[in-house]
Enzyme design. Sequence first.
Site, short mmCIF file in Angstrom:
data_model
loop_
_atom_site.label_atom_id
_atom_site.label_comp_id
_atom_site.label_asym_id
_atom_site.label_seq_id
_atom_site.Cartn_x
_atom_site.Cartn_y
_atom_site.Cartn_z
N GLN A 101 0.84 -1.21 0.00
CA GLN A 101 0.00 0.00 0.00
C GLN A 101 0.88 1.26 0.00
O GLN A 101 1.70 1.45 0.90
CB GLN A 101 -0.94 0.02 1.21
N TYR A 179 -5.79 10.97 4.03
CA TYR A 179 -4.38 11.23 3.72
C TYR A 179 -4.27 12.01 2.40
O TYR A 179 -5.27 12.41 1.81
CB TYR A 179 -3.60 9.91 3.73
N ARG A 226 -7.60 2.43 -2.97
CA ARG A 226 -8.49 2.53 -1.80
C ARG A 226 -9.04 3.95 -1.70
O ARG A 226 -8.27 4.92 -1.75
CB ARG A 226 -7.72 2.17 -0.52
N GLY A 317 -9.37 -6.58 9.09
CA GLY A 317 -8.27 -5.87 9.73
C GLY A 317 -7.97 -6.39 11.12
O GLY A 317 -7.17 -7.30 11.31
N ARG A 318 -8.65 -5.79 12.13
CA ARG A 318 -8.30 -6.08 13.52
C ARG A 318 -8.33 -7.57 13.87
O ARG A 318 -7.43 -8.06 14.58
CB ARG A 318 -9.20 -5.25 14.44
C1 FNR Z 1 -5.86 0.50 10.17
N1 FNR Z 1 -6.39 0.80 8.91
C2 FNR Z 1 -5.53 1.16 7.89
N2 FNR Z 1 -6.02 1.45 6.65
C3 FNR Z 1 -5.19 1.71 5.62
O1 FNR Z 1 -5.66 1.93 4.50
N3 FNR Z 1 -3.84 1.70 5.80
C4 FNR Z 1 -3.27 1.44 7.01
O2 FNR Z 1 -2.05 1.43 7.12
C5 FNR Z 1 -4.14 1.21 8.11
N4 FNR Z 1 -3.65 1.01 9.36
C6 FNR Z 1 -4.48 0.61 10.38
C7 FNR Z 1 -3.92 0.29 11.63
C8 FNR Z 1 -4.74 -0.18 12.64
C9 FNR Z 1 -4.13 -0.55 13.95
C10 FNR Z 1 -6.13 -0.31 12.42
C11 FNR Z 1 -7.02 -0.84 13.49
C12 FNR Z 1 -6.67 0.04 11.20
C13 FNR Z 1 -7.81 0.53 8.62
C14 FNR Z 1 -8.02 -0.94 8.27
O3 FNR Z 1 -7.43 -1.25 7.01
C15 FNR Z 1 -9.52 -1.32 8.18
O4 FNR Z 1 -10.16 -0.52 7.23
C16 FNR Z 1 -10.23 -1.18 9.53
O5 FNR Z 1 -9.46 -1.72 10.57
C17 FNR Z 1 -11.63 -1.82 9.51
O6 FNR Z 1 -11.55 -3.20 9.35
P1 FNR Z 1 -11.76 -4.21 10.62
O7 FNR Z 1 -10.58 -4.00 11.51
O8 FNR Z 1 -13.04 -3.82 11.26
O9 FNR Z 1 -11.81 -5.57 10.00
C1 8K6 Z 2 1.60 5.56 16.71
C2 8K6 Z 2 0.36 5.81 15.99
C3 8K6 Z 2 -0.03 4.73 15.01
C4 8K6 Z 2 -1.22 5.14 14.20
C5 8K6 Z 2 -1.67 4.12 13.23
C6 8K6 Z 2 -2.68 4.62 12.25
C7 8K6 Z 2 -3.94 3.89 12.28
C8 8K6 Z 2 -4.64 4.04 13.58
C9 8K6 Z 2 -5.78 3.12 13.80
C10 8K6 Z 2 -6.44 3.31 15.12
C11 8K6 Z 2 -7.51 2.34 15.42
C12 8K6 Z 2 -8.80 2.82 15.93
C13 8K6 Z 2 -9.29 4.12 15.36
C14 8K6 Z 2 -10.76 4.19 15.09
C15 8K6 Z 2 -11.13 5.41 14.29
C16 8K6 Z 2 -12.58 5.46 13.95
C17 8K6 Z 2 -12.95 6.74 13.31
C18 8K6 Z 2 -14.40 7.01 13.31
#
Ligand code: FNR
Ligand code: 8K6
Length: 348
Positions: A101, A179, A226, A317-318
């Site tokens: 990505q 972004y 995306r 994801g998670r």
């Molecule tokens: C993300 N997400 C995310 N999206 C993306 O396009 N690039 C990234 O690098 C990241 N990094 C990222 C880190 C962490 C810790 C989380 C929790 C999420 C968003 C991710 O790709 C996804 O869209 C969401 O997490 C929703 O999917 P799940 O987790 O509900 O299956």
């Molecule tokens: C040290 C910081 C690392 C940051 C990583 C970027 C992705 C962060 C994902 C956070 C997960 C939960 C956020 C939920 C946001 C929902 C918005 C409505």
Amino acid sequence: MSFPNLFEPYPLNAELTLNNRILMAPLTRCMAGPGLVPTDAMAAYYARRAAAGLIISEATIIRQDGQGYPNTPGIFTAEQIQGWQKVTQAVHGKGGKIFLQLWHTGRVAHSHFTGQAVVAPSAIAASGSVPRMRHLQYEVPRALSREEIAQLVEDYAQAAENAREAGFDGIEIHAANGYLLDQFLHHHTNRREDEFGGSPENMSRLLLQVVDAISHRIGAARTALRLSPGAYVNDIQGDERDRQVFDYLLQQLNQRELAYLHLGIFDDSMTFAYLDGQASRYLRRHYQGTLVGVGSYSAERANQAIAAKEFDLIAIGRPFIANPDYVEKVRDGRPLTPYNDAQLASLD
Ligand code: FNR
Ligand code: 8K6
């Protein structure tokens, strides 16, 4: 076998067929080594998840001024390319496929990481501060000049070529989640008065130039995208005029045979008035190619959504952080370990 729809192979195009319909969503882990080089631990982490139909790597910066978080990997130095080669070899050795990505965080970059000015479509700061580094307030960005935009397109294309050199099966352009590329697509962050702002055609121009430059270098069949038509994160305020931008953009994308289009969202039950409901449904109505759904889906719900043709593939994801063997557990009907944020501390 549980959830048969998830385990059907899926031909993305003549060059790539996925073994199943479960994608590992891109997940930033902030675990790259010095020089933003991918590590052996990252290679092992991705290899443990190689049963996914396709892994999408964590977001990876295309150049230094795109960095907004600590220790996010890059794809612009020889050492970074070599580091990623270990990752792609490990995943391919287990029979998996992996896309990189490509990322530039735009106005949510920070000079603390980059040592450089923050750049964006327009000089509008995000309110707030860097997650988990709250002392770093977001800075007022400098609007990119037209010459700098031309260079940016070239830097995306070079990053895609670097990704192929590193052994990736393809790339996903990160134009979601507020972004840099997404900042051009929303009126809240794009107030430009040149050919990159003001109208749907102008606001889509940079992204389409990036899509075309990358497709030209590595092939549209290995280029994915995306998008977040619904603004929801990183302080982008939705604007009903954004609807026309995405209507136009999707019409243009229908003419380019990309590998797939992937929604960017955390919870797909969110609705947006200007999209007439869920972002995934909006994309399905306007985009004709392969669509990847995402956002708080269980395997059961994803299986139903694919059966109902709401989308073709599901990104998880998670649950993939909590369960390296997510695919095997779902296939065998075994219980999943629940995700919690504490799991982000290590790269298991
Ligand atoms: C993300 N997400 C995310 N999206 C993306 O396009 N690039 C990234 O690098 C990241 N990094 C990222 C880190 C962490 C810790 C989380 C929790 C999420 C968003 C991710 O790709 C996804 O869209 C969401 O997490 C929703 O999917 P799940 O987790 O509900 O299956
Ligand atoms: C040290 C910081 C690392 C940051 C990583 C970027 C992705 C962060 C994902 C956070 C997960 C939960 C956020 C939920 C946001 C929902 C918005 C409505």
